[in-house]
Design an enzyme around this catalytic site. Structure first.
Site, PDB file in Angstrom:
ATOM      1  N   GLU A  53      11.972 -24.723 -16.981  1.00 46.38           N
ATOM      2  CA  GLU A  53      12.568 -25.614 -15.981  1.00 46.38           C
ATOM      3  C   GLU A  53      13.908 -25.059 -15.497  1.00 46.38           C
ATOM      4  O   GLU A  53      14.241 -25.130 -14.313  1.00 46.38           O
ATOM      5  CB  GLU A  53      12.791 -27.013 -16.575  1.00 46.38           C
ATOM      6  CG  GLU A  53      11.514 -27.716 -17.032  1.00 46.38           C
ATOM      7  CD  GLU A  53      11.138 -27.414 -18.477  1.00 46.38           C
ATOM      8  OE1 GLU A  53      11.346 -26.267 -18.940  1.00 46.38           O
ATOM      9  OE2 GLU A  53      10.629 -28.318 -19.153  1.00 46.38           O
ATOM     10  N   CYS A  78      11.547 -30.676 -22.702  1.00 46.78           N
ATOM     11  CA  CYS A  78      12.070 -30.958 -24.046  1.00 46.78           C
ATOM     12  C   CYS A  78      13.183 -31.996 -24.017  1.00 46.78           C
ATOM     13  O   CYS A  78      13.832 -32.229 -22.998  1.00 46.78           O
ATOM     14  CB  CYS A  78      12.534 -29.675 -24.717  1.00 46.78           C
ATOM     15  SG  CYS A  78      13.945 -28.904 -23.933  1.00 46.78           S
ATOM     16  N   CYS A  87      15.751 -30.152 -21.393  1.00 50.95           N
ATOM     17  CA  CYS A  87      15.300 -30.022 -20.006  1.00 50.95           C
ATOM     18  C   CYS A  87      15.122 -31.380 -19.340  1.00 50.95           C
ATOM     19  O   CYS A  87      15.315 -31.510 -18.134  1.00 50.95           O
ATOM     20  CB  CYS A  87      13.999 -29.246 -19.947  1.00 50.95           C
ATOM     21  SG  CYS A  87      14.211 -27.534 -20.422  1.00 50.95           S
ATOM     22  N   THR A 199     -10.092  -5.031 -49.860  1.00 57.54           N
ATOM     23  CA  THR A 199      -9.979  -4.311 -48.591  1.00 57.54           C
ATOM     24  C   THR A 199      -8.775  -3.385 -48.617  1.00 57.54           C
ATOM     25  O   THR A 199      -8.842  -2.226 -48.181  1.00 57.54           O
ATOM     26  CB  THR A 199      -9.844  -5.318 -47.425  1.00 57.54           C
ATOM     27  OG1 THR A 199     -10.995  -6.151 -47.431  1.00 57.54           O
ATOM     28  CG2 THR A 199      -9.724  -4.625 -46.091  1.00 57.54           C
ATOM     29  N   ASP A 203     -10.022   0.401 -48.372  1.00 52.23           N
ATOM     30  CA  ASP A 203      -9.837   0.989 -47.037  1.00 52.23           C
ATOM     31  C   ASP A 203      -8.449   1.597 -46.852  1.00 52.23           C
ATOM     32  O   ASP A 203      -8.236   2.358 -45.914  1.00 52.23           O
ATOM     33  CB  ASP A 203     -10.039  -0.074 -45.940  1.00 52.23           C
ATOM     34  CG  ASP A 203     -11.458  -0.635 -45.938  1.00 52.23           C
ATOM     35  OD1 ASP A 203     -12.266  -0.177 -46.765  1.00 52.23           O
ATOM     36  OD2 ASP A 203     -11.737  -1.523 -45.119  1.00 52.23           O
ATOM     37  N   GLU A 283      -8.458 -10.114 -41.392  1.00 51.13           N
ATOM     38  CA  GLU A 283      -9.256  -8.914 -41.097  1.00 51.13           C
ATOM     39  C   GLU A 283     -10.199  -8.524 -42.240  1.00 51.13           C
ATOM     40  O   GLU A 283     -10.785  -7.452 -42.214  1.00 51.13           O
ATOM     41  CB  GLU A 283      -8.332  -7.741 -40.747  1.00 51.13           C
ATOM     42  CG  GLU A 283      -7.609  -7.911 -39.417  1.00 51.13           C
ATOM     43  CD  GLU A 283      -7.548  -6.635 -38.591  1.00 51.13           C
ATOM     44  OE1 GLU A 283      -8.422  -5.759 -38.740  1.00 51.13           O
ATOM     45  OE2 GLU A 283      -6.604  -6.511 -37.797  1.00 51.13           O
TER      46      GLU A 283
HETATM   47  C1  AOF Z   1      10.533 -26.870 -22.375  1.00 48.46           C
HETATM   48  N1  AOF Z   1      10.446 -25.773 -21.577  1.00 48.46           N
HETATM   49  O1  AOF Z   1      10.125 -23.616 -21.256  1.00 48.46           O
HETATM   50  C2  AOF Z   1       9.889 -24.431 -23.432  1.00 48.46           C
HETATM   51  C3  AOF Z   1       9.911 -25.585 -24.257  1.00 48.46           C
HETATM   52  O2  AOF Z   1      14.780 -23.393 -29.503  1.00 48.46           O
HETATM   53  P1  AOF Z   1      14.568 -23.841 -28.104  1.00 48.46           P
HETATM   54  O3  AOF Z   1      15.726 -24.618 -27.548  1.00 48.46           O
HETATM   55  O4  AOF Z   1      14.133 -22.736 -27.183  1.00 48.46           O
HETATM   56  O5  AOF Z   1      13.377 -24.907 -28.146  1.00 48.46           O
HETATM   57  C4  AOF Z   1      12.092 -24.506 -28.497  1.00 48.46           C
HETATM   58  C5  AOF Z   1      11.172 -25.703 -28.388  1.00 48.46           C
HETATM   59  O6  AOF Z   1      11.266 -26.247 -27.068  1.00 48.46           O
HETATM   60  C6  AOF Z   1       9.710 -25.335 -28.569  1.00 48.46           C
HETATM   61  O7  AOF Z   1       9.303 -25.422 -29.917  1.00 48.46           O
HETATM   62  C7  AOF Z   1       9.024 -26.402 -27.719  1.00 48.46           C
HETATM   63  O8  AOF Z   1       8.964 -27.632 -28.388  1.00 48.46           O
HETATM   64  C8  AOF Z   1       9.982 -26.514 -26.550  1.00 48.46           C
HETATM   65  N2  AOF Z   1       9.650 -25.491 -25.572  1.00 48.46           N
HETATM   66  N3  AOF Z   1      10.210 -26.769 -23.693  1.00 48.46           N
HETATM   67  O9  AOF Z   1      10.891 -27.937 -21.921  1.00 48.46           O
HETATM   68  C9  AOF Z   1      10.147 -24.572 -22.039  1.00 48.46           C
HETATM   69  N4  AOF Z   1       9.618 -23.196 -23.950  1.00 48.46           N
HETATM   70 ZN    ZN Z   2      13.400 -27.364 -22.471  1.00 43.69          ZN
END
Ligand code: AOF
Ligand code: ZN
Length: 346
Positions: A53, A78, A87, A199, A203, A283
């Site tokens: 965002e 988030c 966000c 394995t 291997d 694997e």
């Molecule tokens: C969003 N937009 O593009 C993403 C989200 O450690 P941070 O602050 O980067 O937060 C990571 C968490 O935020 C991730 O586990 C997920 O819950 C959310 N990701 N959220 O609004 C984004 N990548």
């Molecule tokens: Zn976010």
């Protein structure tokens, strides 16, 4: 939303264990085919970096255009202060009018709070647009949070007469170079690779990334009684290996030792969850693969059928609860991909 998913995928090598997220911002424009014009787009580019965002808002030339605009994003915005501010608050501050979301965020830090914050602030929220596609794209992230264990891919190559190798001593290369390359490509998408002691000893695999670009996955060796010689490639080449065993616990250097009964796969996966290992590719060998199948602890399976005939050897695992995803020829081999019907539904 299709465009969001397309953008999100660009982060495939760099965002894990974060999800892949893309964001598109539009304004109403009756002259456009769908009545909307894209004014900005962006995606989560790397772990720790700005969320999708933030990137999309940053791409809009004039902040006034954001007032009343519509935001599409494949994951719920988030609500938490993580490496970046929430966000949901950013969208409210920018006076966004409507947010269309692909799927709720299964991360307990968010889990619906982002949507609630937006709605409380009077933003129109539409959920579950292309939800199946959104969940599929981030299936490792979804399983990791929903099941509190890594996403499990089980993978093997088998002869025409369904053996995965000879019984002892010699490694048999069944798959062709193109198939091998596809395995390495898969490795580049997984946080870890797991093998059993037999394995490792028979291997002596390196289990690193050679035929594709990316990071070496963490190697996980299940060896209850620490019988593997220390000069195995996995233990002496300097890349990371975690040895799951019943004798020794020491995670201060590599190779690291995790003291857990390796036969208790649920416990092993729980320990990996605690260490934020989001995905594991199993694997082999056959016994270990079959244990994952018998305990219904797998999410995806890839079977490489090769034209070799071995006559005798170690029988290939037998899948149950599989649902066909697709079947593709690779230079004379065939890869068949399945998902676990039960695992996905539960
Ligand atoms: C969003 N937009 O593009 C993403 C989200 O450690 P941070 O602050 O980067 O937060 C990571 C968490 O935020 C991730 O586990 C997920 O819950 C959310 N990701 N959220 O609004 C984004 N990548
Ligand atoms: Zn976010």
């Amino acid at each position: 939303m299709h465009r969001c998913l397309q953008l999100a995928k660009k982060g495939v090598y760099t965002v894990a264990p974060n999800p892949m997220v893309g964001c598109v911002i539009t304004v109403a424009d009756p002259s456009m085919p769908y009545g909307e014009r894209i004014i900005g787009e962006g995606y989560h580019r790397y772990f720790g970096g700005p969320h999708a965002e933030v990137e999309a808002i940053g791409a809009v030339p004039d902040p006034d255009m954001l007032v009343g605009a519509k935001v599409y994003v494949n994951l719920e915005p988030c609500s938490h202060h993580g490496k970046t501010p929430p966000c949901a608050h950013l969208l409210i501050d920018k006076k966004i009018g409507e947010v269309v979301v692909g799927m709720a965020d299964p991360n307990p830090l968010v889990a619906g709070r982002g949507l609630a914050i937006l709605r409380e602030a009077g933003v129109k929220v539409v959920v579950n647009a292309l939800q199946t596609e959104a969940q599929w794209l981030n299936r490792k992230f979804v399983v990791f949070h929903a099941k509190r264990r890594p996403y499990v891919l089980i993978k093997w190559a088998q002869s025409r007469d369904s053996y995965i190798g000879r019984r002892l001593g010699t490694a048999v290369g069944l798959s062709n170079p193109r198939s091998m390359q596809s395995v390495h490509r898969a490795r580049s998408h997984y946080a870890s690779i797991m093998v059993g002691k037999n394995t490792a000893i028979n291997d002596n695999p390196t289990l690193n990334l050679r035929h594709w670009a990316g990071k070496h996955p963490l190697r996980i060796l299940l060896d209850a009684q620490l019988e593997s010689p220390l000069d195995l490639n996995m233990l002496c080449d300097g890349n990371k290996t975690l040895v799951v065993n019943e004798i020794r616990g020491d995670e201060t250097t590599w190779p690291s030792y995790l003291k857990i009964n390796p036969h208790e796969l649920e416990d092993v996966l729980a320990a990996l969850y605690d260490r934020e290992v989001q995905s594991v590719m199993v694997e082999g060998g056959s016994e270990l693969l079959q244990s994952f199948i018998d305990r219904n602890l797998w999410d995806e399976a890839w079977v490489y059928d090769t034209p070799h005939v071995l006559g005798h050897g170690v029988a290939a695992p037998k899948l149950v609860h599989q649902k066909l995803l697709g079947k593709y020829p690779i230079d004379g081999d065939t890869i068949t991909q399945y998902i676990n019907n039960i695992s996905i539904e539960s």
